[in-house]
Scaffold this motif. Structure first.
Motif, PDB file in Angstrom:
ATOM      1  N   LEU A 264      11.420 -13.341  45.682  1.00 11.38           N
ATOM      2  CA  LEU A 264      11.854 -14.729  45.580  1.00 11.38           C
ATOM      3  C   LEU A 264      10.710 -15.677  45.891  1.00 11.38           C
ATOM      4  N   GLU A 265       9.957 -15.404  46.958  1.00 15.35           N
ATOM      5  CA  GLU A 265       8.838 -16.273  47.324  1.00 15.35           C
ATOM      6  C   GLU A 265       7.781 -16.323  46.215  1.00 15.35           C
ATOM      7  N   ASP A 266       7.505 -15.183  45.622  1.00  9.87           N
ATOM      8  CA  ASP A 266       6.515 -15.143  44.551  1.00  9.87           C
ATOM      9  C   ASP A 266       6.964 -16.006  43.374  1.00  9.87           C
ATOM     10  N   ALA A 267       8.248 -15.936  43.048  1.00  9.08           N
ATOM     11  CA  ALA A 267       8.773 -16.743  41.955  1.00  9.08           C
ATOM     12  C   ALA A 267       8.696 -18.234  42.269  1.00  9.08           C
ATOM     13  N   MET A 268       8.912 -18.585  43.528  1.00  8.42           N
ATOM     14  CA  MET A 268       8.931 -19.998  43.925  1.00  8.42           C
ATOM     15  C   MET A 268       7.538 -20.584  44.096  1.00  8.42           C
ATOM     16  N   PHE A 269       6.666 -19.854  44.778  1.00  7.34           N
ATOM     17  CA  PHE A 269       5.399 -20.435  45.216  1.00  7.34           C
ATOM     18  C   PHE A 269       4.202 -20.068  44.339  1.00  7.34           C
ATOM     19  N   ASN A 270       4.348 -19.040  43.526  1.00 11.53           N
ATOM     20  CA  ASN A 270       3.205 -18.592  42.726  1.00 11.53           C
ATOM     21  C   ASN A 270       3.444 -18.717  41.231  1.00 11.53           C
ATOM     22  N   THR A 271       4.453 -18.036  40.726  1.00 11.67           N
ATOM     23  CA  THR A 271       4.599 -17.912  39.279  1.00 11.67           C
ATOM     24  C   THR A 271       5.486 -18.973  38.655  1.00 11.67           C
ATOM     25  N   GLY A 272       6.537 -19.395  39.361  1.00 12.17           N
ATOM     26  CA  GLY A 272       7.504 -20.274  38.706  1.00 12.17           C
ATOM     27  C   GLY A 272       7.656 -21.640  39.306  1.00 12.17           C
ATOM     28  N   GLY A 273       7.086 -21.876  40.486  1.00 16.02           N
ATOM     29  CA  GLY A 273       7.284 -23.143  41.166  1.00 16.02           C
ATOM     30  C   GLY A 273       6.505 -24.280  40.537  1.00 16.02           C
ATOM     31  N   SER A 274       7.025 -25.494  40.726  1.00 15.15           N
ATOM     32  CA  SER A 274       6.348 -26.689  40.223  1.00 15.15           C
ATOM     33  C   SER A 274       6.411 -27.752  41.310  1.00 15.15           C
ATOM     34  N   GLY A 275       5.303 -27.937  42.046  1.00 18.56           N
ATOM     35  CA  GLY A 275       5.312 -28.906  43.133  1.00 18.56           C
ATOM     36  C   GLY A 275       6.306 -28.500  44.193  1.00 18.56           C
ATOM     37  N   ASP A 276       7.134 -29.456  44.602  1.00 16.68           N
ATOM     38  CA  ASP A 276       8.160 -29.170  45.597  1.00 16.68           C
ATOM     39  C   ASP A 276       9.528 -28.974  44.974  1.00 16.68           C
ATOM     40  N   ASP A 277       9.620 -28.958  43.657  1.00 13.58           N
ATOM     41  CA  ASP A 277      10.892 -28.755  42.979  1.00 13.58           C
ATOM     42  C   ASP A 277      11.061 -27.270  42.673  1.00 13.58           C
ATOM     43  N   TYR A 278      11.744 -26.581  43.583  1.00 13.13           N
ATOM     44  CA  TYR A 278      11.891 -25.139  43.441  1.00 13.13           C
ATOM     45  C   TYR A 278      13.159 -24.753  42.679  1.00 13.13           C
ATOM     46  N   GLY A 279      13.997 -25.742  42.351  1.00 16.28           N
ATOM     47  CA  GLY A 279      15.276 -25.441  41.730  1.00 16.28           C
ATOM     48  C   GLY A 279      15.192 -24.573  40.491  1.00 16.28           C
ATOM     49  N   PRO A 280      14.365 -24.934  39.505  1.00 18.21           N
ATOM     50  CA  PRO A 280      14.295 -24.112  38.289  1.00 18.21           C
ATOM     51  C   PRO A 280      13.817 -22.686  38.552  1.00 18.21           C
ATOM     52  N   ALA A 281      12.820 -22.527  39.439  1.00 18.44           N
ATOM     53  CA  ALA A 281      12.315 -21.183  39.750  1.00 18.44           C
ATOM     54  C   ALA A 281      13.390 -20.357  40.445  1.00 18.44           C
ATOM     55  N   VAL A 282      14.128 -20.970  41.360  1.00 20.79           N
ATOM     56  CA  VAL A 282      15.206 -20.257  42.048  1.00 20.79           C
ATOM     57  C   VAL A 282      16.300 -19.874  41.060  1.00 20.79           C
ATOM     58  N   ALA A 283      16.657 -20.788  40.179  1.00 21.48           N
ATOM     59  CA  ALA A 283      17.691 -20.499  39.180  1.00 21.48           C
ATOM     60  C   ALA A 283      17.286 -19.326  38.287  1.00 21.48           C
ATOM     61  N   ASP A 284      16.023 -19.290  37.868  1.00 22.22           N
ATOM     62  CA  ASP A 284      15.538 -18.174  37.055  1.00 22.22           C
ATOM     63  C   ASP A 284      15.596 -16.867  37.829  1.00 22.22           C
ATOM     64  N   TRP A 285      15.188 -16.930  39.102  1.00 22.20           N
ATOM     65  CA  TRP A 285      15.204 -15.721  39.928  1.00 22.20           C
ATOM     66  C   TRP A 285      16.629 -15.219  40.121  1.00 22.20           C
ATOM     67  N   VAL A 286      17.554 -16.139  40.349  1.00 26.67           N
ATOM     68  CA  VAL A 286      18.958 -15.760  40.520  1.00 26.67           C
ATOM     69  C   VAL A 286      19.473 -15.059  39.267  1.00 26.67           C
ATOM     70  N   THR A 287      19.138 -15.596  38.098  1.00 26.27           N
ATOM     71  CA  THR A 287      19.575 -14.978  36.845  1.00 26.27           C
ATOM     72  C   THR A 287      19.067 -13.544  36.724  1.00 26.27           C
ATOM     73  N   GLN A 288      17.837 -13.320  37.161  1.00 27.01           N
ATOM     74  CA  GLN A 288      17.243 -11.983  37.081  1.00 27.01           C
ATOM     75  C   GLN A 288      17.767 -11.046  38.165  1.00 27.01           C
ATOM     76  N   ASN A 289      18.386 -11.610  39.199  1.00 21.11           N
ATOM     77  CA  ASN A 289      18.899 -10.807  40.313  1.00 21.11           C
ATOM     78  C   ASN A 289      20.374 -11.119  40.568  1.00 21.11           C
ATOM     79  N   GLN A 290      21.107 -11.366  39.477  1.00 15.41           N
ATOM     80  CA  GLN A 290      22.470 -11.874  39.590  1.00 15.41           C
ATOM     81  C   GLN A 290      23.393 -10.935  40.360  1.00 15.41           C
ATOM     82  N   GLU A 291      23.270  -9.651  40.130  1.00 14.60           N
ATOM     83  CA  GLU A 291      24.152  -8.697  40.804  1.00 14.60           C
ATOM     84  C   GLU A 291      23.968  -8.770  42.320  1.00 14.60           C
ATOM     85  N   TRP A 292      22.689  -8.858  42.769  1.00 14.64           N
ATOM     86  CA  TRP A 292      22.410  -8.959  44.214  1.00 14.64           C
ATOM     87  C   TRP A 292      22.937 -10.283  44.754  1.00 14.64           C
ATOM     88  N   VAL A 293      22.719 -11.374  44.023  1.00 12.94           N
ATOM     89  CA  VAL A 293      23.135 -12.693  44.485  1.00 12.94           C
ATOM     90  C   VAL A 293      24.658 -12.781  44.574  1.00 12.94           C
TER      91      VAL A 293
END
Length: 298
Positions: A264-293
């Motif tokens: 999750l941190e990698d998706a937010m802070f490295n590959t998918g994050g944009s500034g301080d708006d983590y919403g889209p990166a978190v949403a993408d990560w959730v979609t990829q890990n939906q069963e766990w979420v």
């Protein structure tokens, strides 16, 4: 425009505003017939990425369930004060039994500990992976290789406090310049040094995405001055269970291991994050890990 027409226009605008406000209230569920379940205010420690990640994740999850969630960034002292007096509802980043013990001792009568959601947390002193030392017992004798500097994070943080009070005197590091500023500044120096192939020593902690992003290693702590592994706990206000019983139950059962958190941190802070708006990166990560979420609220 005449005065009478101005008054008439003002009345019309006021009526329109009233309708808009009423509609906004109904839309959020605060008014009659809405679906909203109330607002939850989460205190998030400045610069503590595991807490930012967990808070952003729960913001996404709870908003999907009909809650309004506000994340309020603050230093730990202000966060604990706010949760204790009911200004905030909870914080997800309490390290126990060591790092935040004093805050729990000070405010504990007005806080509720829901338990650890991660039990693999550890304070560390990290160096570049190819540094010629492996232990804190070797750092003083090789301080010149690191520019006689140990790069810290925010002054007043538990990590800085234990480094100043225990690690530095315990391992004879008084001759090194202990630089404290902020976690982002420390990470910037870490990136610059590792990119340039230079030796660097920093205060760090696990879990943290830096271990995936940079070629670094922990120095051994044979005297145990940084403490044993800790748990990262969810701490709420004294009325949270009564105010939000459903969420209280979900958070009491919340567990997240390091590998999942790193992802999750990698998706937010490295590959998918944009500034301080983590919403889209978190949403993408959730979609990829939906069963766990989905299991977080089942």
């Amino acid at each position: 425009m005449s005065i009478s027409r101005r008054i008439a226009a003002g009345i019309a605008l006021a009526g329109t505003a009233a309708l808009l406000v009423t509609g906004a209230v109904d839309a959020t569920g605060i008014g009659d017939g809405g679906d909203g379940k109330g607002e939850i205010r989460v205190a998030v420690f400045n610069g503590w990425d595991e807490g930012i990640a967990a808070s952003e994740l729960w913001k996404h999850v709870l908003e999907e369930k009909g809650y309004d969630v506000e994340l309020v960034y603050a230093d730990p002292a202000a966060a604990y004060t706010g949760v204790a007096n009911g200004e905030y509802d909870l914080t997800l980043d309490t390290w126990l039994p060591l790092t935040h013990a004093e805050y729990m001792k000070t405010y504990g009568d007005d806080l509720v500990d829901l338990g650890a959601w991660n039990d693999e947390a550890k304070l560390t002193i990290a160096v570049n992976e190819d540094a010629p030392i492996d232990s804190l017992t070797e750092l003083a004798a090789n301080a010149d290789l690191f520019g006689n500097r140990l790069v810290g994070i925010e002054a007043g943080s538990g990590l800085v406090t234990v480094t100043q009070n225990d690690v530095i005197p315990g391992y004879g590091l008084e001759g090194m310049d202990f630089v404290t500023s902020s976690t982002p500044a420390m990470l910037t120096e870490l990136k610059s040094a590792t990119d340039a192939g230079k030796d660097i020593a920093v205060t760090l902690w696990r879990p943290h995405w830096a271990y995936n992003a940079f070629p670094i290693k922990d120095l051994e702590d044979p005297d145990g001055l940084l403490g044993d592994a800790e748990g990262i706990h969810t701490v709420t206000s004294s009325t949270f269970a009564e105010d939000f019983p459903e969420v209280n139950e979900w958070l009491s059962s919340f567990r997240m291991d390091n590998d999942t958190l790193y992802s999750l941190e990698d998706a937010m802070f490295n590959t998918g994050g944009s500034g301080d708006d983590y919403g889209p990166a978190v949403a993408d990560w959730v979609t990829q890990n939906q069963e766990w979420v989905d299991k977080l609220t089942s």
